[in-house]
Scaffold this active site. Sequence first.
Site, mmCIF file in Angstrom:
data_model
loop_
_atom_site.group_PDB
_atom_site.id
_atom_site.type_symbol
_atom_site.label_atom_id
_atom_site.label_comp_id
_atom_site.label_asym_id
_atom_site.label_seq_id
_atom_site.Cartn_x
_atom_site.Cartn_y
_atom_site.Cartn_z
ATOM 1 N N HIS A 65 0.822 -1.210 0.000
ATOM 2 C CA HIS A 65 0.000 0.000 0.000
ATOM 3 C C HIS A 65 0.857 1.261 0.000
ATOM 4 O O HIS A 65 1.967 1.266 0.534
ATOM 5 C CB HIS A 65 -0.906 0.025 1.243
ATOM 6 C CG HIS A 65 -1.733 -1.205 1.396
ATOM 7 N ND1 HIS A 65 -1.808 -1.899 2.570
ATOM 8 C CD2 HIS A 65 -2.530 -1.877 0.520
ATOM 9 C CE1 HIS A 65 -2.607 -2.944 2.425
ATOM 10 N NE2 HIS A 65 -3.054 -2.950 1.193
ATOM 11 N N LYS A 75 6.196 6.981 6.847
ATOM 12 C CA LYS A 75 5.693 6.243 8.000
ATOM 13 C C LYS A 75 6.847 5.579 8.722
ATOM 14 O O LYS A 75 7.869 5.247 8.124
ATOM 15 C CB LYS A 75 4.619 5.239 7.624
ATOM 16 C CG LYS A 75 5.034 4.177 6.646
ATOM 17 C CD LYS A 75 3.891 3.218 6.317
ATOM 18 C CE LYS A 75 3.085 3.712 5.150
ATOM 19 N NZ LYS A 75 2.131 2.769 4.615
ATOM 20 N N TYR A 135 1.954 2.085 13.452
ATOM 21 C CA TYR A 135 2.417 2.915 12.351
ATOM 22 C C TYR A 135 2.284 4.381 12.766
ATOM 23 O O TYR A 135 1.206 4.803 13.183
ATOM 24 C CB TYR A 135 1.533 2.752 11.122
ATOM 25 C CG TYR A 135 1.392 1.362 10.564
ATOM 26 C CD1 TYR A 135 1.961 1.049 9.339
ATOM 27 C CD2 TYR A 135 0.657 0.384 11.223
ATOM 28 C CE1 TYR A 135 1.804 -0.219 8.789
ATOM 29 C CE2 TYR A 135 0.503 -0.881 10.680
ATOM 30 C CZ TYR A 135 1.080 -1.170 9.465
ATOM 31 O OH TYR A 135 0.918 -2.413 8.930
#
Length: 187
Positions: A65, A75, A135
């Site tokens: 993703h 991230k 995350y």
Amino acid sequence: MNKFVLKPTSIEGLKVIERLPIRDERGSFERFFCQESLGQFMGGKTIRQINRTLTQKKGTVRGLHFQYSPYAETKIVTCLKGKVWDVAVDLRQGSRTFLHYHEVLLTDKNNKSFLIPEGFAHGFQTLTINCEMIYIHNADYHKESEGSVNALDPALKIKWPTAITYRSQRDKTHLFLKKDFKGIHIQ
């Protein structure tokens, strides 16, 4: 006192963060993020979301993703429980490591996090049951900017470390890259 050691990888921008816990007779304390130490890698943005996942089955693959600009995101990924083989694929247009990937073993015991900048697709495979991940994102989730690549795309040549036991229906339907895919533009 420094709370982190940042280790470069073979792909520019990707970093492995080694957290340096403080230990005493009570146990330990470790920092997951510090603006002073890690803010420079967040692209001038602040933390916008912190998400947690629980993946129950060993061998599950999640991903791959990413988000398109202007919602592209950096991230920091950490395993809180269990063991995962975490992977980031370089999708940056014009990058010398375009379509290359780098993997990191993240566990609840090895004090590592994976810093993944904008322009990378992310996924992982669980190597134990009941894996929990956290995350830290510098962009909000934006459904219309969501992008994906099929984790089994032969163009990526990802060598998953164990048999894949489960993928969500959504992840199974992610498309393979087209032959003329030139990458994603990062603003």
